[in-house]
Design a protein around this motif. Sequence first.
Motif, PDB file in Angstrom:
ATOM      1  N   LYS A 114       0.822  -1.214   0.000  1.00 46.23           N
ATOM      2  CA  LYS A 114       0.000   0.000   0.000  1.00 46.23           C
ATOM      3  C   LYS A 114       0.859   1.269   0.000  1.00 46.23           C
ATOM      4  O   LYS A 114       0.341   2.370   0.110  1.00 46.23           O
ATOM      5  N   MET A 130      -0.458   4.511  -1.365  1.00 43.09           N
ATOM      6  CA  MET A 130      -0.975   4.297  -2.715  1.00 43.09           C
ATOM      7  C   MET A 130      -2.300   5.035  -2.870  1.00 43.09           C
ATOM      8  O   MET A 130      -3.159   4.986  -1.986  1.00 43.09           O
ATOM      9  N   ASN A 131      -2.442   5.772  -3.967  1.00 41.52           N
ATOM     10  CA  ASN A 131      -3.714   6.422  -4.273  1.00 41.52           C
ATOM     11  C   ASN A 131      -4.054   6.153  -5.736  1.00 41.52           C
ATOM     12  O   ASN A 131      -3.315   5.456  -6.440  1.00 41.52           O
ATOM     13  N   GLU A 132      -5.150   6.691  -6.193  1.00 40.80           N
ATOM     14  CA  GLU A 132      -5.625   6.413  -7.549  1.00 40.80           C
ATOM     15  C   GLU A 132      -4.632   6.896  -8.607  1.00 40.80           C
ATOM     16  O   GLU A 132      -4.366   6.192  -9.586  1.00 40.80           O
ATOM     17  N   THR A 133      -4.060   8.083  -8.405  1.00 37.21           N
ATOM     18  CA  THR A 133      -3.117   8.637  -9.380  1.00 37.21           C
ATOM     19  C   THR A 133      -1.867   7.763  -9.482  1.00 37.21           C
ATOM     20  O   THR A 133      -1.383   7.478 -10.578  1.00 37.21           O
ATOM     21  N   GLN A 135      -1.607   4.576  -8.707  1.00 33.36           N
ATOM     22  CA  GLN A 135      -1.968   3.291  -9.311  1.00 33.36           C
ATOM     23  C   GLN A 135      -2.108   3.414 -10.827  1.00 33.36           C
ATOM     24  O   GLN A 135      -1.649   2.552 -11.577  1.00 33.36           O
ATOM     25  N   GLU A 136      -2.713   4.505 -11.301  1.00 34.42           N
ATOM     26  CA  GLU A 136      -2.837   4.731 -12.744  1.00 34.42           C
ATOM     27  C   GLU A 136      -1.459   4.907 -13.380  1.00 34.42           C
ATOM     28  O   GLU A 136      -1.206   4.434 -14.489  1.00 34.42           O
ATOM     29  N   TYR A 137      -0.559   5.576 -12.673  1.00 33.03           N
ATOM     30  CA  TYR A 137       0.811   5.773 -13.158  1.00 33.03           C
ATOM     31  C   TYR A 137       1.505   4.421 -13.302  1.00 33.03           C
ATOM     32  O   TYR A 137       2.159   4.155 -14.321  1.00 33.03           O
ATOM     33  N   ASP A 139       0.057   1.457 -13.654  1.00 34.73           N
ATOM     34  CA  ASP A 139      -0.599   0.717 -14.746  1.00 34.73           C
ATOM     35  C   ASP A 139      -0.126   1.217 -16.112  1.00 34.73           C
ATOM     36  O   ASP A 139       0.154   0.425 -17.007  1.00 34.73           O
TER      37      ASP A 139
END
Length: 147
Positions: A114, A130-133, A135-137, A139
């Motif tokens: 996390k 860990m945040n949405e931004t 995680q998108e980075y 991915d």
Amino acid sequence: MDTQVWLEFLKQNWLVIAVALIVLFIVVNLVKTVIKWLLVVLIVGGLLIYSGVTLDQIGEVVTTVKNETVDTVKAEVMNLMVKEAKEAKYTSNGDGTFTIKAPNLELKGEKGSKEVEITFRGVPIGKWDMNETIQEYIDQAKNNTGS
């Protein structure tokens, strides 16, 4: 620490400040020992106490500046993640950890964790949750390298 407060203090206490500066000048020029610096510290400390500034207030200002700086850096890093996502390269280190490199950012983490460790322009800035931004980075970096 409002500048208006300081200006008002200077207007009301200009004579005390002037006398303190003259005394400091005399002390610095006449006394050539450690006592000189003790007197300088006492005079400056006396002015600070006289002005009503407390160590708590100084601590609050330092904390506020630190928090604002951290928030600014975090915002800049998040913006860079969005901008540099297409250039990011994902590398699996084989031991369950990964590294993502982009021109200004480096991210290190462990699969399933996390937290990630972020380096911004070569300077480590700590572990972030860990945040949405983020995680998108990650991915996007995986997609860039086909991992």
